[in-house]
Enzyme design. Structure first.
Site, PDB file in Angstrom:
ATOM      1  CE  LYS A  45      -3.740  -0.554   2.707  1.00 30.17           C
ATOM      2  NZ  LYS A  45      -4.492  -1.087   4.098  1.00 30.17           N
ATOM      3  CE  LYS A  47      -2.918   3.884   3.197  1.00 25.81           C
ATOM      4  NZ  LYS A  47      -4.139   3.847   4.124  1.00 25.81           N
TER       5      LYS A  47
HETATM    6  N1  C2G Z   1     -12.613   5.873   6.189  1.00 28.73           N
HETATM    7  C1  C2G Z   1     -13.831   6.467   6.322  1.00 28.73           C
HETATM    8  N2  C2G Z   1     -13.523   7.799   6.627  1.00 28.73           N
HETATM    9  C2  C2G Z   1     -12.332   8.751   6.466  1.00 28.73           C
HETATM   10  C3  C2G Z   1     -11.214   7.804   6.463  1.00 28.73           C
HETATM   11  C4  C2G Z   1     -11.343   6.262   6.088  1.00 28.73           C
HETATM   12  O1  C2G Z   1     -14.705   6.019   6.273  1.00 28.73           O
HETATM   13  N3  C2G Z   1     -12.241   9.739   6.496  1.00 28.73           N
HETATM   14  C5  C2G Z   1     -12.746   4.358   6.140  1.00 28.73           C
HETATM   15  C6  C2G Z   1     -12.120   3.892   4.710  1.00 28.73           C
HETATM   16  O2  C2G Z   1     -12.953   4.056   3.723  1.00 28.73           O
HETATM   17  C7  C2G Z   1     -11.831   2.371   5.076  1.00 28.73           C
HETATM   18  C8  C2G Z   1     -11.482   2.501   6.600  1.00 28.73           C
HETATM   19  O3  C2G Z   1     -12.092   3.737   7.184  1.00 28.73           O
HETATM   20  O4  C2G Z   1     -13.121   1.623   4.878  1.00 28.73           O
HETATM   21  C9  C2G Z   1      -9.855   2.386   6.612  1.00 28.73           C
HETATM   22  O5  C2G Z   1      -9.371   3.135   6.128  1.00 28.73           O
HETATM   23  P1  C2G Z   1      -7.838   3.310   5.977  1.00 28.73           P
HETATM   24  O6  C2G Z   1      -7.275   2.858   7.305  1.00 28.73           O
HETATM   25  O7  C2G Z   1      -7.444   4.310   4.943  1.00 28.73           O
HETATM   26  O8  C2G Z   1      -7.671   1.847   5.011  1.00 28.73           O
HETATM   27  P2  C2G Z   1      -7.515   1.665   3.555  1.00 28.73           P
HETATM   28  O9  C2G Z   1      -6.188   1.920   3.213  1.00 28.73           O
HETATM   29  O10 C2G Z   1      -8.581   2.038   2.847  1.00 28.73           O
HETATM   30  O11 C2G Z   1      -7.317  -0.198   3.626  1.00 28.73           O
HETATM   31  O12 C2G Z   1      -7.783  -4.439   1.859  1.00 28.73           O
HETATM   32  C10 C2G Z   1      -8.485  -3.425   2.005  1.00 28.73           C
HETATM   33  C11 C2G Z   1      -7.488  -2.242   2.674  1.00 28.73           C
HETATM   34  O13 C2G Z   1      -6.849  -2.797   3.884  1.00 28.73           O
HETATM   35  C12 C2G Z   1      -8.244  -1.120   3.011  1.00 28.73           C
END
Ligand code: C2G
Length: 135
Positions: A45, A47
């Site tokens: 990712k 990250k």
């Molecule tokens: N999220 C949200 N609102 C935000 C930020 C994030 O609703 N302002 C939600 C994202 O849509 C996701 C969850 O929180 O459903 C986790 O977000 P992240 O930690 O950014 O995860 P991500 O990089 O999307 O990883 O296999 C799937 C991945 O692991 C998802």
């Protein structure tokens, strides 16, 4: 018991994360959060997390809506997870809309609205420029 699953990095945990966890839990009785490992974040990712996996896991386990936190180490583990944890509902934010529809052979797939005004990237940028939060 209706079992829900969701995935993420959840670094610099914020109210957008808590909101989707609350709404995901409201779709059932038991919520499994599959938390991206540091290696998965870095290698797959691009990250680099502020908090390592153990600290991110500790924070998630303190949230009342979360029942179990397990590691996410590969994109391809979702079908196995759904079967292993006997999942009824797969939930992700709508920034992923459509990406996981193939899982509807195994369980319901629900995309919930992302909280638009907050993100980990925005938090980091605000801190870097000493700007007050605009939220
Ligand atoms: N999220 C949200 N609102 C935000 C930020 C994030 O609703 N302002 C939600 C994202 O849509 C996701 C969850 O929180 O459903 C986790 O977000 P992240 O930690 O950014 O995860 P991500 O990089 O999307 O990883 O296999 C799937 C991945 O692991 C998802």
């Amino acid at each position: 018991m209706k079992r829900v699953i969701t995935y993420g990095t959840f670094d610099l945990l914020h109210y957008g994360h808590v909101s989707i966890l609350q709404r995901a839990k409201a779709l059932g009785d038991y919520l499994v959060v599959v938390l991206s490992t540091d290696e998965f974040n870095f290698n797959m990712k691009s990250k680099v997390c502020y908090f390592n996996y153990e600290k991110r896991k500790q924070l998630l386990e303190a949230i009342r809506y979360v029942d179990l936190v397990v590691p996410e180490y590969a994109w391809e583990q979702k079908v196995d997870d759904i079967q292993l944890y006997k999942i009824d509902v797969f939930v992700m934010g709508d920034d992923w809309r459509g990406k996981f529809d193939f899982l509807n052979k195994y369980c319901d797939v629900v995309y919930l609205e992302r909280t638009p005004e907050i993100s980990t990237t925005q938090i980091k940028e605000s801190l870097a420029t000493n700007k007050e939060s605009s939220c």
